[in-house]
Enzyme design. Structure first.
Site, PDB file in Angstrom:
ATOM      1  N   ARG A 118       0.870  -1.173   0.000  1.00  0.00           N
ATOM      2  CA  ARG A 118       0.000   0.000   0.000  1.00  0.00           C
ATOM      3  C   ARG A 118       0.907   1.223   0.000  1.00  0.00           C
ATOM      4  NH1 ARG A 118      -2.151  -3.564   3.928  1.00  0.00           N
ATOM      5  NH2 ARG A 118      -4.249  -4.300   3.414  1.00  0.00           N
ATOM      6  N   LYS A 128      -2.802  -3.084   7.701  1.00  0.00           N
ATOM      7  CA  LYS A 128      -4.046  -2.684   8.340  1.00  0.00           C
ATOM      8  C   LYS A 128      -4.367  -3.600   9.522  1.00  0.00           C
ATOM      9  CE  LYS A 128      -6.473  -0.510   4.473  1.00  0.00           C
ATOM     10  NZ  LYS A 128      -7.699  -0.561   3.626  1.00  0.00           N
ATOM     11  N   HIS A 147      -2.553   3.037  -5.988  1.00  0.00           N
ATOM     12  CA  HIS A 147      -3.186   1.801  -5.530  1.00  0.00           C
ATOM     13  C   HIS A 147      -3.344   0.793  -6.671  1.00  0.00           C
ATOM     14  CE1 HIS A 147      -4.873  -0.222  -2.126  1.00  0.00           C
ATOM     15  NE2 HIS A 147      -6.008  -0.509  -2.752  1.00  0.00           N
ATOM     16  N   ARG A 178      -0.676  -1.854  -6.832  1.00  0.00           N
ATOM     17  CA  ARG A 178      -0.894  -2.992  -5.924  1.00  0.00           C
ATOM     18  C   ARG A 178      -1.864  -3.987  -6.562  1.00  0.00           C
ATOM     19  NH1 ARG A 178      -1.305  -4.802  -0.383  1.00  0.00           N
ATOM     20  NH2 ARG A 178      -3.451  -4.933   0.339  1.00  0.00           N
ATOM     21  N   HIS A 201      -4.466  -9.597   3.137  1.00  0.00           N
ATOM     22  CA  HIS A 201      -5.922  -9.587   3.234  1.00  0.00           C
ATOM     23  C   HIS A 201      -6.394 -10.622   4.251  1.00  0.00           C
ATOM     24  CE1 HIS A 201      -6.384  -7.830  -1.097  1.00  0.00           C
ATOM     25  NE2 HIS A 201      -6.242  -6.902  -0.172  1.00  0.00           N
ATOM     26  N   TYR A 236      -9.458  -8.068  -5.893  1.00  0.00           N
ATOM     27  CA  TYR A 236      -8.265  -7.328  -6.298  1.00  0.00           C
ATOM     28  C   TYR A 236      -7.738  -7.773  -7.648  1.00  0.00           C
ATOM     29  CZ  TYR A 236      -6.440  -4.143  -2.786  1.00  0.00           C
ATOM     30  OH  TYR A 236      -6.219  -3.056  -2.006  1.00  0.00           O
TER      31      TYR A 236
END
Length: 311
Positions: free
Chosen positions: A162, A185, A253, A256, A279, A288
């Site tokens: 990211r 995250k 983004h 990615r 994820h 994605y």
């Protein structure tokens, strides 16, 4: 909007945000968004109810008050996606509060968000990704700035980082190791192999950078030596994509997304790609990746036990 909060509700909101930071590892940007969304909800209820509601009034909110808020948001031009995000923040606060103080928040937690079409990511082609990396290096006459931009974009594409993760790297990591440990995250850690091209790009940038890249300082620097911001990366990519004729979706983004899609196209395992991206859900990884049906069938035919047995 602070006038819409009684001291008791302000304390509750602060406690919830502290919980989200400490337990769930929410970023400062996420916390600011949560705070604004929930405070906006309280502001509407203060106007709707004729005064800043205290804990008792908020615990007593029902479908009528919530639907009135949602109608007000739509009337102000708030889109379905943004409204769903705001409702999610409100639900998050009430869910935490109800669990902490033991009351029934079903009226709020059961409210459904408006339906919205999910935007699928649009990765670049392999040629487009390579052209982007080369192109960002042609946007600034200063060699060190060009090398910096190439290094950042190479990390986004080569490691699937990211933008916040790439810009959060510490200068102590120079030269880059063969494996990076990234905290993403929610505080989730993952290990990423670093391609030789990415290591070489960072080495070249570090050799040219005029600022002191001491341990404990940001790896990537702005012109004046401060931490490089995401807007600067977005701007150089915007300029590059216009020159290359690439779509507006060619953003940081998107690199990615491209990392994930190109890995899967090359025969990569979806579960392994999920781990590389960090994820929690495989469905997120599937969203994605932009792989056509024919390619998915090829993967199935070559990998699924029943397909191999028939062959």
């Amino acid at each position: 909007m602070s006038l819409a909060l009684t001291p008791a509700i302000r304390d509750l909101l602060d406690s919830w945000l502290t919980h989200e930071r400490a337990i769930k590892g929410a970023s400062e940007a996420t916390l600011r968004a949560y705070g604004a969304d929930v405070t906006g909800f309280f502001a509407f209820q203060a106007e709707y109810l004729g005064g800043a509601p205290g804990p008792a009034a908020l615990r007593g909110l029902g479908p009528r008050e919530l639907r009135a808020w949602m109608a007000d948001q739509r009337g102000r031009g708030v889109g379905a996606r943004s409204l769903a995000r705001r409702l999610s923040a409100v639900k998050g606060f009430f869910n935490w509060w109800a669990e902490r103080d033991g009351f029934d928040a079903t009226a709020i937690l059961s409210l459904r968000a408006p339906k919205h079409q999910r935007r699928l990511p649009r990765p670049l082609t392999e040629d487009g990704a390579r052209d982007m990396i080369d192109g960002v290096g042609e946007q600034d006459a200063r060699d060190w700035v060009a090398a910096r931009d190439i290094a950042v974009i190479t990390l986004l594409y080569g490691c699937g980082l990211r933008i916040s993760e790439a810009l959060g790297l510490d200068a102590r990591l120079i030269p880059l190791p063969e494996v990076l440990r990234i905290r993403g995250k929610g505080g989730k850690e993952r290990e990423l192999p670093v391609l030789p091209a990415a290591r070489a790009a960072v080495d070249r940038y570090a050799a040219l950078c005029p600022h002191d890249l001491a341990p404990g300082t940001p790896m990537f620097r702005g012109i004046r030596g401060g931490a490089l911001g995401p807007r600067a990366v977005a701007k150089v990519m915007e300029k590059t994509r216009m020159q290359l004729g690439l779509p507006s979706s060619a953003t940081p983004h998107a690199m990615r997304h491209s990392f994930a899609t190109h890995l899967l196209n090359a025969g990569g395992d979806l579960r392994a790609i999920q781990e590389l991206l960090g994820h929690a859900s495989l469905s997120t990884t599937q969203a994605y990746t932009a792989v056509d049906t024919a390619r998915l069938l090829d993967i199935y035919q070559s990998a699924h036990p029943s397909a191999r047995k028939r062959a």
